[in-house]
Design a protein around this motif. Structure first.
Motif, PDB file in Angstrom:
ATOM      1  N   ARG A   1      -5.899   1.209   3.778  1.00 23.27           N
ATOM      2  CA  ARG A   1      -4.926   0.870   2.742  1.00 23.27           C
ATOM      3  C   ARG A   1      -3.671   1.735   2.804  1.00 23.27           C
ATOM      4  O   ARG A   1      -2.726   1.509   2.055  1.00 23.27           O
ATOM      5  CB  ARG A   1      -5.594   0.980   1.369  1.00 23.27           C
ATOM      6  CG  ARG A   1      -6.569  -0.146   1.078  1.00 23.27           C
ATOM      7  CD  ARG A   1      -5.844  -1.444   0.735  1.00 23.27           C
ATOM      8  NE  ARG A   1      -5.330  -1.381  -0.620  1.00 23.27           N
ATOM      9  CZ  ARG A   1      -4.067  -1.298  -0.948  1.00 23.27           C
ATOM     10  NH1 ARG A   1      -3.133  -1.291  -0.013  1.00 23.27           N
ATOM     11  NH2 ARG A   1      -3.696  -1.229  -2.214  1.00 23.27           N
TER      12      ARG A   1
ATOM     13  N   GLY B   1     -10.359  -2.609  -3.795  1.00 28.46           N
ATOM     14  CA  GLY B   1      -9.498  -2.426  -2.636  1.00 28.46           C
ATOM     15  C   GLY B   1      -8.109  -1.974  -3.039  1.00 28.46           C
ATOM     16  O   GLY B   1      -7.498  -1.123  -2.371  1.00 28.46           O
ATOM     17  N   TYR B   2      -7.586  -2.524  -4.135  1.00 34.12           N
ATOM     18  CA  TYR B   2      -6.286  -2.082  -4.626  1.00 34.12           C
ATOM     19  C   TYR B   2      -6.356  -0.619  -5.058  1.00 34.12           C
ATOM     20  O   TYR B   2      -5.466   0.185  -4.738  1.00 34.12           O
ATOM     21  CB  TYR B   2      -5.838  -2.946  -5.808  1.00 34.12           C
ATOM     22  CG  TYR B   2      -4.543  -2.476  -6.430  1.00 34.12           C
ATOM     23  CD1 TYR B   2      -3.318  -2.868  -5.911  1.00 34.12           C
ATOM     24  CD2 TYR B   2      -4.564  -1.607  -7.523  1.00 34.12           C
ATOM     25  CE1 TYR B   2      -2.127  -2.411  -6.466  1.00 34.12           C
ATOM     26  CE2 TYR B   2      -3.380  -1.146  -8.083  1.00 34.12           C
ATOM     27  CZ  TYR B   2      -2.170  -1.556  -7.553  1.00 34.12           C
ATOM     28  OH  TYR B   2      -0.996  -1.089  -8.097  1.00 34.12           O
TER      29      TYR B   2
ATOM     30  N   THR C   1     -11.783   1.902   4.010  1.00 34.15           N
ATOM     31  CA  THR C   1     -10.794   1.231   3.164  1.00 34.15           C
ATOM     32  C   THR C   1      -9.691   2.188   2.740  1.00 34.15           C
ATOM     33  O   THR C   1      -8.510   1.814   2.704  1.00 34.15           O
ATOM     34  CB  THR C   1     -11.484   0.629   1.928  1.00 34.15           C
ATOM     35  OG1 THR C   1     -12.494  -0.296   2.353  1.00 34.15           O
ATOM     36  CG2 THR C   1     -10.481  -0.107   1.050  1.00 34.15           C
TER      37      THR C   1
ATOM     38  N   GLY D   1      -6.120   1.995  -2.454  1.00 34.14           N
ATOM     39  CA  GLY D   1      -4.797   2.205  -1.873  1.00 34.14           C
ATOM     40  C   GLY D   1      -4.005   3.275  -2.599  1.00 34.14           C
ATOM     41  O   GLY D   1      -2.964   3.710  -2.112  1.00 34.14           O
TER      42      GLY D   1
ATOM     43  N   ASP E   1      -1.595  -3.782   2.864  1.00 28.98           N
ATOM     44  CA  ASP E   1      -1.681  -4.111   1.454  1.00 28.98           C
ATOM     45  C   ASP E   1      -3.047  -4.718   1.159  1.00 28.98           C
ATOM     46  O   ASP E   1      -3.835  -5.016   2.060  1.00 28.98           O
ATOM     47  CB  ASP E   1      -0.558  -5.070   1.051  1.00 28.98           C
ATOM     48  CG  ASP E   1      -0.598  -6.360   1.836  1.00 28.98           C
ATOM     49  OD1 ASP E   1      -1.413  -7.223   1.513  1.00 28.98           O
ATOM     50  OD2 ASP E   1       0.188  -6.486   2.810  1.00 28.98           O
ATOM     51  N   THR E   2      -3.343  -4.930  -0.117  1.00 29.29           N
ATOM     52  CA  THR E   2      -4.686  -5.325  -0.523  1.00 29.29           C
ATOM     53  C   THR E   2      -5.121  -6.638   0.109  1.00 29.29           C
ATOM     54  O   THR E   2      -6.218  -6.737   0.671  1.00 29.29           O
ATOM     55  CB  THR E   2      -4.755  -5.441  -2.060  1.00 29.29           C
ATOM     56  OG1 THR E   2      -4.213  -4.265  -2.651  1.00 29.29           O
ATOM     57  CG2 THR E   2      -6.199  -5.612  -2.515  1.00 29.29           C
TER      58      THR E   2
ATOM     59  N   ALA F   1       0.822  -1.200   0.000  1.00 27.13           N
ATOM     60  CA  ALA F   1       0.000   0.000   0.000  1.00 27.13           C
ATOM     61  C   ALA F   1       0.854   1.247   0.000  1.00 27.13           C
ATOM     62  O   ALA F   1       0.411   2.315  -0.397  1.00 27.13           O
ATOM     63  CB  ALA F   1      -0.919   0.001   1.216  1.00 27.13           C
TER      64      ALA F   1
ATOM     65  N   TYR G   1      -5.829  -6.696   3.854  1.00 27.84           N
ATOM     66  CA  TYR G   1      -7.059  -5.996   4.240  1.00 27.84           C
ATOM     67  C   TYR G   1      -8.309  -6.733   3.765  1.00 27.84           C
ATOM     68  O   TYR G   1      -9.248  -6.961   4.538  1.00 27.84           O
ATOM     69  CB  TYR G   1      -7.049  -4.577   3.671  1.00 27.84           C
ATOM     70  CG  TYR G   1      -8.333  -3.816   3.951  1.00 27.84           C
ATOM     71  CD1 TYR G   1      -8.615  -3.336   5.228  1.00 27.84           C
ATOM     72  CD2 TYR G   1      -9.271  -3.595   2.948  1.00 27.84           C
ATOM     73  CE1 TYR G   1      -9.786  -2.649   5.488  1.00 27.84           C
ATOM     74  CE2 TYR G   1     -10.445  -2.912   3.196  1.00 27.84           C
ATOM     75  CZ  TYR G   1     -10.705  -2.440   4.478  1.00 27.84           C
ATOM     76  OH  TYR G   1     -11.885  -1.772   4.734  1.00 27.84           O
TER      77      TYR G   1
END
Length: 293
Positions: free
Chosen positions: A180, A238-239, A176, A242, A184-185, A5, A188
């Motif tokens: 993040r 989610g990525y 989120t 970040g 990292d993805t 992240a 989490y």
């Protein structure tokens, strides 16, 4: 642990991930329709199957980590899982008392809550073009999905529940984004899915909804929802969170129900009217303006 992240990503990669997540999540409503099961059951199996599928990847990821994730950071995953579960619960129950169009539209006013919170609490500076884009995006979504609300403007119990779900959806985006920064993805997303599945299991048991006895097609649909909507969809979003602010990701996510409506044409035989198509174009223009910031 040196979190991914905190590593810089290629400029286009977060947007590619966001686009992939939106496309995957666009099938969510269709999976619910194909499953022919209570909404909370479909959501529970979606989370449970996704958690099982990601478990070996999560364990391998933790083994390769230089340092274990501190417990204080895992509190973010508990909060994220709770908000995800509450969002799905209120939406799944609310849709039983209102139309799909109403529930979808009211759930997707979440970007408004995200932007207002980020502006007032986190003091994020929003240029004028951002607010113009946000208004245009929400207006376009209202045209695409809000015909029933325009014909029948009073709020029912289902509409109120869908509105409440939008608050928890917004809370998930904000949580989120903060989580993040340090996680990292994978570190989490997997705990969030597990927490959500446990909460949904408890809700279904408390409500007396049977966990078994559904058709083979239903279980295959649960699996499809888990692998496509949950694993690909939530992992990709989610990525993106970040590397992009929630105030940008959340409005862009309004593309999800628009894509759902487009996918419903070949997959469910539902056609869009000319005003709905124009509303979809307004959504695209609004999202372009939001992302120009």
């Amino acid at each position: 642990m040196e979190s991914s992240a905190l590593k810089p990503a290629p400029k286009a990669l977060p947007y590619i991930a966001l686009a992939s997540g939106i496309l995957a999540l666009s099938l969510s409503a269709l999976f619910v329709r194909w499953a022919d099961a209570p909404g909370t059951i479909t959501t529970f199996y979606r989370m449970a199957f996704a958690a099982l599928f990601m478990l070996p990847f999560y364990l391998r990821h933790q083994q390769r980590a230089v340092q274990r994730t501190p417990w204080r950071l895992l509190a973010w995953t508990l909060v994220g899982g709770l908000f995800t579960a509450l969002d799905h619960i209120f939406w799944a129950v609310g849709i039983q008392y209102t139309t799909v169009a109403n529930a979808t539209l009211l759930n997707y006013i979440a970007p408004l809550w995200v932007s207002v919170f980020a502006f007032l609490i986190w003091k994020e500076k929003m240029p004028r073009v951002f607010w113009v884009g946000l208004v245009l995006t929400l207006t376009g979504a209202a045209v695409v999905f809000g015909n029933d609300i325009l014909r029948n403007p009073h709020l029912s119990r289902g509409d109120l529940l869908a509105t409440i779900s939008s608050l928890f959806y917004a809370a998930y985006f904000l949580t989120t984004q903060r989580a993040r920064r340090s996680l990292d993805t994978m570190s989490y997303i997997w705990p969030v899915v597990v927490v959500c599945a446990v909460i949904l299991l408890g809700v279904n048991l408390a409500a007396g909804i049977p966990l078994t006895g559904y058709s083979a097609q239903a279980y295959l649909t649960f699996l499809g929802a888990a692998l496509i909507s949950q694993v690909i969809g939530y992992f990709s979003v989610g990525y993106a969170l970040g590397h992009l602010p929630a105030s940008v990701v959340s409005p862009t996510m309004i593309l999800q129900p628009v894509f759902t409506a487009l996918l419903a044409i070949p997959l469910a035989g539902e056609l869009l009217s000319l005003p709905q198509l124009l509303g979809g174009l307004a959504v695209l223009l609004g999202i372009f303006l939001v992302n120009r910031r």
